[in-house]
Design a protein around this motif. Structure first.
Motif, PDB file in Angstrom:
ATOM      1  N   GLY A  56     -55.170   0.396  -7.389  1.00  0.00           N
ATOM      2  CA  GLY A  56     -54.817   0.013  -8.587  1.00  0.00           C
ATOM      3  C   GLY A  56     -53.781  -0.969  -8.480  1.00  0.00           C
ATOM      4  O   GLY A  56     -53.637  -1.738  -9.269  1.00  0.00           O
ATOM      5  N   ARG A  57     -52.635  -0.510  -7.676  1.00  0.00           N
ATOM      6  CA  ARG A  57     -51.547  -1.512  -7.275  1.00  0.00           C
ATOM      7  C   ARG A  57     -51.901  -2.884  -6.762  1.00  0.00           C
ATOM      8  O   ARG A  57     -51.599  -3.736  -7.329  1.00  0.00           O
TER       9      ARG A  57
ATOM     10  N   ALA B  87     -53.208   7.170   2.535  1.00  0.00           N
ATOM     11  CA  ALA B  87     -53.604   7.929   1.624  1.00  0.00           C
ATOM     12  C   ALA B  87     -54.040   9.094   2.179  1.00  0.00           C
ATOM     13  O   ALA B  87     -54.715   9.250   3.076  1.00  0.00           O
TER      14      ALA B  87
ATOM     15  N   LYS C 174     -53.314  -4.968  -9.725  1.00  0.00           N
ATOM     16  CA  LYS C 174     -52.286  -5.890 -10.425  1.00  0.00           C
ATOM     17  C   LYS C 174     -51.732  -6.902  -9.818  1.00  0.00           C
ATOM     18  O   LYS C 174     -51.280  -7.703 -10.607  1.00  0.00           O
TER      19      LYS C 174
ATOM     20  N   LEU D 123     -57.265   5.365  -4.787  1.00  0.00           N
ATOM     21  CA  LEU D 123     -57.524   4.749  -6.102  1.00  0.00           C
ATOM     22  C   LEU D 123     -56.182   4.312  -6.726  1.00  0.00           C
ATOM     23  O   LEU D 123     -56.116   3.194  -7.139  1.00  0.00           O
ATOM     24  N   GLU D 124     -55.210   4.812  -6.317  1.00  0.00           N
ATOM     25  CA  GLU D 124     -53.779   4.637  -6.914  1.00  0.00           C
ATOM     26  C   GLU D 124     -53.567   3.309  -5.940  1.00  0.00           C
ATOM     27  O   GLU D 124     -53.075   2.463  -6.626  1.00  0.00           O
ATOM     28  N   ALA D 125     -53.781   3.180  -4.783  1.00  0.00           N
ATOM     29  CA  ALA D 125     -53.496   2.051  -3.891  1.00  0.00           C
ATOM     30  C   ALA D 125     -54.174   0.864  -4.598  1.00  0.00           C
ATOM     31  O   ALA D 125     -53.637  -0.188  -4.580  1.00  0.00           O
TER      32      ALA D 125
ATOM     33  N   ALA E 183     -57.577  10.278  -4.747  1.00  0.00           N
ATOM     34  CA  ALA E 183     -56.594   9.862  -5.825  1.00  0.00           C
ATOM     35  C   ALA E 183     -55.464   8.989  -5.323  1.00  0.00           C
ATOM     36  O   ALA E 183     -55.317   7.755  -5.843  1.00  0.00           O
ATOM     37  N   ASP E 184     -55.204   9.058  -4.115  1.00  0.00           N
ATOM     38  CA  ASP E 184     -54.126   8.141  -3.452  1.00  0.00           C
ATOM     39  C   ASP E 184     -54.646   6.820  -3.078  1.00  0.00           C
ATOM     40  O   ASP E 184     -54.194   5.601  -3.363  1.00  0.00           O
TER      41      ASP E 184
END
Length: 195
Positions: free
Chosen positions: A163-164, A152, A167, A159-161, A156-157
């Motif tokens: 989020g993945r 990252a 899941k 937080l995106e990681a 934001a990167d």
């Protein structure tokens, strides 16, 4: 051994029911399809054995107050339940039924108990393999998340990681340490986790 019916009832995780997981006999397929089970301690050979961790023989099921009459097995005249135990913990019950009364003499109970002990060892081996696969899967998942975060270039990167990762996670939240010297802490609650 040519018995009328044989089944293995696994103790469910909550420890309240013993559920038929493997069977051989005239109604085995139907019983498995229905999810046939007995409550631990219920008025049934399987229920009694799972609660008492001792074998129980019904030499003549018509005379045994604990025997559960199963309409799918109308020819049962004798039944034996053998606990499948490992380290003092009940894993399952081996249930065997015969069309002939007085089938389960002491020597047959010893043979079936030996078989139950071998089944306990097989269950333990299968559980260890499953646990190792689960641990390996968890390590792989952790590696992929860490790699995504390490790559990252922005918050934001990260937080995106995260989020993945959520899941794929069974955990209710993820704690992220970011900033210089990891001084900032963000707790992200997992919207994919069943509360």
């Amino acid at each position: 051994f040519g018995f009328y019916h044989a089944g293995i009832f696994m103790i469910e995780e909550g420890g309240k029911f013993a559920t038929l997981r493997a069977a051989h006999g005239p109604s085995a397929e139907e019983m498995l399809k229905r999810g046939h089970r007995h409550e631990i301690g219920s008025a049934s050979i399987v229920g009694w054995v799972s609660a008492n961790l001792k074998p129980r023989v019904a030499s003549d099921v018509e005379m045994d107050p604990v025997h559960y009459r199963n309409d799918l097995l109308p020819k049962t005249r004798a039944e034996v339940g053998i606990p499948i135990v490992l380290g003092g913990v009940i894993l399952a019950v081996l249930d065997v039924q015969s069309e002939e009364p007085n089938t389960f003499a002491d020597d047959m109970v010893i043979v079936l108990q030996t078989l139950a002990n071998q089944i306990a060892a097989a269950i333990q081996s299968a559980t260890l393999v499953d646990n190792e696969k689960s641990a390996a899967s968890g390590i792989d998942r952790l590696y992929r998340v860490a790699l995504g975060i390490a790559r990252a270039v922005s918050e934001a990167d990260v937080l995106e990681a995260a989020g993945r990762a959520m899941k794929e996670s069974r955990h209710p939240s993820i704690v992220l340490k970011i900033g210089k010297e990891y001084s900032e802490t963000i707790t992200v609650f997992n919207p994919f986790h069943d509360v």
